[in-house]
Scaffold this active site. Structure first.
Site, PDB file in Angstrom:
ATOM      1  N   GLY A  55       0.694  -1.209   0.101  1.00 16.93           N
ATOM      2  CA  GLY A  55       0.180   0.061   0.005  1.00 16.93           C
ATOM      3  C   GLY A  55       0.671   1.264   0.117  1.00 16.93           C
ATOM      4  O   GLY A  55       0.609   2.318  -0.605  1.00 16.93           O
ATOM      5  N   CYS A  56       1.874   1.205   0.870  1.00 19.07           N
ATOM      6  CA  CYS A  56       2.900   2.386   0.895  1.00 19.07           C
ATOM      7  C   CYS A  56       3.614   2.715  -0.360  1.00 19.07           C
ATOM      8  O   CYS A  56       3.743   3.802  -0.739  1.00 19.07           O
ATOM      9  CB  CYS A  56       3.588   2.394   2.102  1.00 19.07           C
ATOM     10  SG  CYS A  56       2.744   2.274   3.732  1.00 19.07           S
TER      11      CYS A  56
END
Length: 158
Positions: free
Chosen positions: A48-49
């Site tokens: 996600g990051c």
């Protein structure tokens, strides 16, 4: 730990000077006179990051053309941030807040829900700071995917 205090539009942005992915120091005061998008993310090199960082990277030219500087902040060590920058060609500063003091000051560290459980950690957040160092927008619990596109729309860039 309870829910952190959250910032609101008009609040002064908490000052910071933190180590970066390049080994330099970056302070918010250095960016005064420019609009800043400061985004808090839990951990470099996670799916996600990575998606979020790449979305900011891919939008950087248009954000800068509109007068915005982008800075990412996480509790990762500078060495890990450097690997993240190199691996994913991140073209904006990543700052390390290992003791989480700045994340806490921004209300981006504290209790959150993760897979239905209450945990303590970084709350994925984005702050738009105006040229005078005031919070213009404070967005908490943002999604990694689609957030940059929504932010661009909200800022009138799309």
């Amino acid at each position: 730990m309870t829910a952190p205090d959250r910032l609101s539009p008009g609040d002064p942005a908490p000052e910071f000077t933190l180590p970066t992915d390049t080994g330099d120091q970056l302070s918010l005061a250095e960016l005064r006179g420019r609009n800043v998008v400061l985004y808090a993310y839990p951990a470099a090199m996670t799916p996600g990051c990575t998606k979020q960082a790449c979305d900011f990277r891919d939008s950087l030219a248009s954000l800068q053309a509109a007068g915005y500087e982008v800075v990412g902040i996480s509790p990762d060590k500078p060495a890990k941030l450097a690997k993240f920058r190199e691996r994913d060609a991140i073209t904006f500063p990543l700052v390390s807040d290992e003791d989480k003091a700045v994340l806490t000051a921004y209300g981006a560290y504290g209790e959150k829900q993760l897979y239905g459980k209450t945990v303590t950690g970084v709350i994925r957040s984005t702050f738009v700071i105006d040229a005078d160092g005031k919070i213009e927008r404070a967005l908490y619990n943002v999604k990694a995917t689609g957030h940059v596109a929504k932010l661009r729309r909200d800022l009138g860039l799309d």
